[in-house]
Motif scaffolding. Structure first.
Motif, mmCIF file in Angstrom:
data_model
loop_
_atom_site.group_PDB
_atom_site.id
_atom_site.type_symbol
_atom_site.label_atom_id
_atom_site.label_comp_id
_atom_site.label_asym_id
_atom_site.label_seq_id
_atom_site.Cartn_x
_atom_site.Cartn_y
_atom_site.Cartn_z
ATOM 1 N N UNK A 76 0.818 -1.215 0.000
ATOM 2 C CA UNK A 76 0.000 0.000 0.000
ATOM 3 C C UNK A 76 0.850 1.262 0.000
ATOM 4 N N UNK A 77 1.903 1.271 0.813
ATOM 5 C CA UNK A 77 2.762 2.453 0.873
ATOM 6 C C UNK A 77 3.498 2.665 -0.450
ATOM 7 N N UNK A 78 4.044 1.592 -0.989
ATOM 8 C CA UNK A 78 4.747 1.692 -2.272
ATOM 9 C C UNK A 78 3.786 2.142 -3.363
ATOM 10 N N UNK A 79 2.597 1.560 -3.398
ATOM 11 C CA UNK A 79 1.609 1.923 -4.407
ATOM 12 C C UNK A 79 1.240 3.392 -4.343
ATOM 13 N N UNK A 80 1.022 3.911 -3.134
ATOM 14 C CA UNK A 80 0.696 5.335 -2.981
ATOM 15 C C UNK A 80 1.804 6.219 -3.551
ATOM 16 N N UNK A 81 3.038 5.867 -3.259
ATOM 17 C CA UNK A 81 4.175 6.651 -3.750
ATOM 18 C C UNK A 81 4.328 6.532 -5.263
ATOM 19 N N UNK A 125 3.011 9.719 -15.286
ATOM 20 C CA UNK A 125 4.386 9.239 -15.143
ATOM 21 C C UNK A 125 4.412 7.768 -14.707
ATOM 22 N N UNK A 126 3.442 7.370 -13.889
ATOM 23 C CA UNK A 126 3.344 5.983 -13.439
ATOM 24 C C UNK A 126 3.202 5.055 -14.644
ATOM 25 N N UNK A 127 2.258 5.368 -15.524
ATOM 26 C CA UNK A 127 2.010 4.520 -16.687
ATOM 27 C C UNK A 127 3.155 4.562 -17.676
ATOM 28 N N UNK A 128 3.758 5.729 -17.834
ATOM 29 C CA UNK A 128 4.922 5.824 -18.722
ATOM 30 C C UNK A 128 6.068 4.963 -18.202
ATOM 31 N N UNK A 129 6.272 4.984 -16.891
ATOM 32 C CA UNK A 129 7.342 4.179 -16.289
ATOM 33 C C UNK A 129 7.085 2.689 -16.484
ATOM 34 N N UNK A 130 5.834 2.276 -16.311
ATOM 35 C CA UNK A 130 5.494 0.860 -16.515
ATOM 36 C C UNK A 130 5.850 0.433 -17.937
ATOM 37 N N UNK A 131 5.437 1.253 -18.914
ATOM 38 C CA UNK A 131 5.677 0.914 -20.320
ATOM 39 C C UNK A 131 7.162 0.846 -20.659
ATOM 40 N N UNK A 132 7.939 1.770 -20.095
ATOM 41 C CA UNK A 132 9.353 1.878 -20.462
ATOM 42 C C UNK A 132 10.270 0.897 -19.720
ATOM 43 N N UNK A 133 9.968 0.659 -18.445
ATOM 44 C CA UNK A 133 10.963 -0.005 -17.606
ATOM 45 C C UNK A 133 10.525 -1.323 -16.961
ATOM 46 N N UNK A 134 9.232 -1.626 -16.984
ATOM 47 C CA UNK A 134 8.761 -2.790 -16.233
ATOM 48 C C UNK A 134 7.892 -3.691 -17.109
ATOM 49 N N UNK A 135 8.508 -4.522 -17.947
ATOM 50 C CA UNK A 135 7.772 -5.343 -18.920
ATOM 51 C C UNK A 135 6.794 -6.337 -18.279
ATOM 52 N N UNK A 162 11.870 -4.224 -7.088
ATOM 53 C CA UNK A 162 10.830 -3.204 -7.212
ATOM 54 C C UNK A 162 9.712 -3.652 -8.148
ATOM 55 N N UNK A 163 10.067 -4.367 -9.237
ATOM 56 C CA UNK A 163 9.021 -4.794 -10.162
ATOM 57 C C UNK A 163 8.099 -5.828 -9.530
ATOM 58 N N UNK A 164 8.646 -6.699 -8.685
ATOM 59 C CA UNK A 164 7.811 -7.659 -7.965
ATOM 60 C C UNK A 164 6.836 -6.918 -7.059
ATOM 61 N N UNK A 165 7.322 -5.892 -6.376
ATOM 62 C CA UNK A 165 6.464 -5.067 -5.517
ATOM 63 C C UNK A 165 5.400 -4.356 -6.347
ATOM 64 N N UNK A 166 5.796 -3.797 -7.481
ATOM 65 C CA UNK A 166 4.856 -3.134 -8.388
ATOM 66 C C UNK A 166 3.790 -4.100 -8.895
ATOM 67 N N UNK A 167 4.213 -5.286 -9.295
ATOM 68 C CA UNK A 167 3.282 -6.303 -9.788
ATOM 69 C C UNK A 167 2.221 -6.636 -8.746
ATOM 70 N N UNK A 168 2.677 -6.825 -7.520
ATOM 71 C CA UNK A 168 1.731 -7.206 -6.470
ATOM 72 C C UNK A 168 0.769 -6.065 -6.154
ATOM 73 N N UNK A 169 1.246 -4.827 -6.283
ATOM 74 C CA UNK A 169 0.356 -3.681 -6.097
ATOM 75 C C UNK A 169 -0.713 -3.655 -7.194
ATOM 76 N N UNK A 170 -0.296 -3.835 -8.445
ATOM 77 C CA UNK A 170 -1.236 -3.824 -9.573
ATOM 78 C C UNK A 170 -2.270 -4.940 -9.422
ATOM 79 N N UNK A 171 -1.823 -6.120 -9.020
ATOM 80 C CA UNK A 171 -2.746 -7.245 -8.841
ATOM 81 C C UNK A 171 -3.699 -7.011 -7.677
ATOM 82 N N UNK A 172 -3.190 -6.407 -6.613
ATOM 83 C CA UNK A 172 -4.041 -6.122 -5.464
ATOM 84 C C UNK A 172 -5.148 -5.141 -5.833
ATOM 85 N N UNK A 173 -4.795 -4.081 -6.570
ATOM 86 C CA UNK A 173 -5.798 -3.102 -6.982
ATOM 87 C C UNK A 173 -6.847 -3.720 -7.901
#
Length: 205
Positions: free
Chosen positions: A9-14, A95-105, A46-57
């Protein structure tokens, strides 16, 4: 809430507020008052953390819509309540979506798979609305399902505009209300108009 959920939750908010690349694991740890090592004990990177945030939402929103479907009278009612739900959530920073597209396949692939699943669900939802007499039967379900899902992309593109005279919420609300009204029968339009009367009455109080 257990530690892992707190980290997500904290990572997702940031991530949502500032973009993903700008946020370090050190900053997430500092915000939580824990060590960076603790984060890496729960997530590979970080991508594992991002993935779990996206799945949780995605899970939270899916469960919310399922609950609405059980309690609301028609599909149009569910659509309207789902629109309201988005007022309670932060809109993704571009910026969140741009970062996903560019750096986190892996995260990008997850978003694509979620979108494909939603199109299938929307298709079924529209068929139910047609059976209820609130969604027009002359519509091409495949096209409407695609447009409804793809409207997210249009919205995100519009949020890039500078010097807007409207908020992101006003943009989302107006575009979605008009879309739902356009695919509704006379009965569905009546539901939408009653909703709008109450909505504008409440915000003008």
């Amino acid at each position: 809430m257990d530690l892992k959920d707190r980290i997500i939750n904290q990572a997702g908010d940031l991530f949502v507020k500032h973009g993903i690349k700008r946020i370090s694991m050190d900053e997430i740890a500092s915000k939580l008052g824990i060590s960076k090592r603790t984060i890496y004990q729960n997530f590979e990177d970080k991508e594992d953390l991002l993935l779990q945030y996206i799945r949780q939402k995605d899970l939270m929103q899916s469960e919310y819509v399922k609950d609405l479907s059980k309690n609301e009278q028609t599909v149009v009612h569910v659509f309207l309540r789902t629109i309201e739900m988005h007022k309670e959530f932060d809109f993704f920073n571009v910026r969140f979506l741009d970062d996903v597209k560019k750096y986190y396949p892996k995260a990008m692939q997850e978003l694509v798979e979620q979108q494909n699943r939603r199109i299938i669900y929307i298709r079924q939802f529209l068929e139910e609305g047609m059976a209820q007499g609130v969604i027009r039967k002359d519509l091409n379900i495949e096209v409407v399902s695609f447009l409804l899902q793809d409207s997210n992309r249009t919205f995100i593109d519009a949020t890039r505009l500078l010097n807007k005279t409207f908020t992101n919420w006003e943009l989302f609300f107006t575009s979605m209300i008009n879309f739902i009204r356009g695919i509704s029968t006379a009965n569905g339009i009546e539901i939408v108009d009653l909703f709008l009367t109450k909505y504008y009455s409440d915000i003008n109080v």
